[in-house]
Design an enzyme around this catalytic site. Sequence first.
Site, PDB file in Angstrom:
ATOM      1  N   HIS A   3      -3.612  -9.195   4.150  1.00 32.42           N
ATOM      2  CA  HIS A   3      -4.985  -9.957   3.998  1.00 32.42           C
ATOM      3  C   HIS A   3      -5.273 -10.645   4.351  1.00 32.42           C
ATOM      4  CE1 HIS A   3      -4.896  -6.904   0.642  1.00 32.42           C
ATOM      5  NE2 HIS A   3      -4.825  -6.204   1.301  1.00 32.42           N
ATOM      6  N   ARG A  24       0.891  -1.255  -0.542  1.00 29.76           N
ATOM      7  CA  ARG A  24      -0.052  -0.022  -0.190  1.00 29.76           C
ATOM      8  C   ARG A  24       0.763   1.135  -0.233  1.00 29.76           C
ATOM      9  NH1 ARG A  24      -1.563  -3.875   3.922  1.00 29.76           N
ATOM     10  NH2 ARG A  24      -4.117  -4.701   3.486  1.00 29.76           N
ATOM     11  N   ARG A  39      -0.185  -2.835  -7.008  1.00 25.29           N
ATOM     12  CA  ARG A  39      -0.430  -4.097  -5.399  1.00 25.29           C
ATOM     13  C   ARG A  39      -1.774  -5.502  -6.456  1.00 25.29           C
ATOM     14  NH1 ARG A  39      -0.753  -4.962  -0.442  1.00 25.29           N
ATOM     15  NH2 ARG A  39      -2.836  -5.216   0.911  1.00 25.29           N
ATOM     16  N   LYS A  68      -2.127   0.408   8.559  1.00 24.12           N
ATOM     17  CA  LYS A  68      -3.499   0.069   7.901  1.00 24.12           C
ATOM     18  C   LYS A  68      -3.760  -1.447   9.042  1.00 24.12           C
ATOM     19  CE  LYS A  68      -7.281  -0.397   5.440  1.00 24.12           C
ATOM     20  NZ  LYS A  68      -7.737   0.103   4.044  1.00 24.12           N
ATOM     21  N   TYR A  76      -9.357  -9.867  -4.234  1.00 24.15           N
ATOM     22  CA  TYR A  76      -8.340  -9.476  -5.118  1.00 24.15           C
ATOM     23  C   TYR A  76      -8.298 -10.359  -6.881  1.00 24.15           C
ATOM     24  CZ  TYR A  76      -5.849  -5.971  -3.066  1.00 24.15           C
ATOM     25  OH  TYR A  76      -5.289  -4.817  -1.929  1.00 24.15           O
TER      26      TYR A  76
END
Length: 496
Positions: free
Chosen positions: A434, A316, A411, A346, A443
């Site tokens: 994730h 990110r 990404r 995050k 994704y």
Amino acid sequence: MSGQNQNQDDCEGTYSTSTHEYANADSTDLFADIFADFEPQNTTDGSYRGTMAKIKATELQYQAVFEQKLVEANTNLKRERIRVSIKQTGNSLQLRATLPLKPGDKAPLRRGDRSSGKEKKQYDLSLGIPANLEGLKTAIEESYELGKLIARHTFQWNEKYLGIKSREKQEIKTIGELLDTFDEKYYQTRQRTITSQNTFANYISVIKRNFPLTHLATKENFEEIINSFQGNKKNELIAVTSVLIKTFNLGFTLDVTRDNVTPAHREIPEDDQIISSFDLFEKFALNRKNTNISDEIDTWEMWRWVYGMLATFGLRPRELFVQPDINWWMSPQNIDHTWKVNKNTKTGYREVIPFVPEWIELFDLKNPKPLKILEKKVAKIASVQNINWMRRDISRWFRKVGIEFQPYDLRHACAIRAHLQGIPIKAAADNLGHTVDEHTKTYQRWFGIENRKKAFGEVISQKSLIELQKNEILALRMENERLKLEVEKWKSRENV
């Protein structure tokens, strides 16, 4: 001195000392350690569900600390002989004390005596104090104040203790008036971290952009504005407004429904396009003429490095700017060329393995020059807003040099590439920060027909290769058996 007066003086003396040392203690000092040893659960995937899990974990920690502080407060009151205790009822705090009878109240009958009752009774006083740490500080102060009145026998029932004022309807504030104290209220129950500050800054931005600040903060006004939007915009307003309502305990919930949104189609760049786009930064620098922006003379090299890191690691953008561990990146001990993502991002700390190791050399990602520029940029970061500016600058530079896709597409490309490379889903998801569920759901929607063709082609090619190898092995075995027979024949002839 009578026992009664002695007791009164003792209580007064205790009150005086406690008021100075405890009751009037600043709330920041009193509860400064609320999150001292607390490491909240990471969102792990950046999803709404993951974010809510982190919020829930933080709320549970807050409640645990609150309950502990409530017990400590009552222990201190009892130790100092203050004849008041604090209890929680729902979302409010009440003061419990034995007091003279409330006007119009009947005395409780003594057992076996129908003619007379006590002149005092235990009451729970509702003063409109919220059940949070700031409210607990208020409750402690009120307990000492009430304790002084009881000790001096000067307690009288008035509007405050009868609860008349607390029952009066609160004046409805405007949305702008709520925003004036939103920061203070929001962080009464949350850690102030880089991540939470970024989230809060987004809340403020969304509210100011979409709600008239002069409108009253009523259920009808919120719902009218929210229902005027559709899709992601509407869903965003529902989420942000719900936080505002909960923070200020406005006493209502929204009767609105989230929209089901189908994500827009994305064209994820192929590896050849990613590699060729890397050179656009230098072409831009060479073609630029007569610029007076001195800061941009060399910064293109840093932004090109950022591009290369996003392409190679699937990071990110923010994960490159929040306290980047440049020393580790350049360390000779970093033999696997991993990038360490800071815990204040995050999804928390993780060590990321490059999806395309050969791009580290191809994109010259260990070049110290852009890293020095990055260090200077990061050193100037004084707030979450600065990080957001840098994140937006990436998109600006993509457009400026002529890149035809978005930073986040790099990404997504890493996620797709991982599947084509045969990397297990769990390993790829962990590398991207994730859960497996979020990784697959979010994704794989970008796994288009061309990539499916590639995947099928790879599998078919591998199967064909395996079949070919099996046939070759079988042929070799047969040839080996034939040669064994020939040898046996020659041995038999020699023996004859």
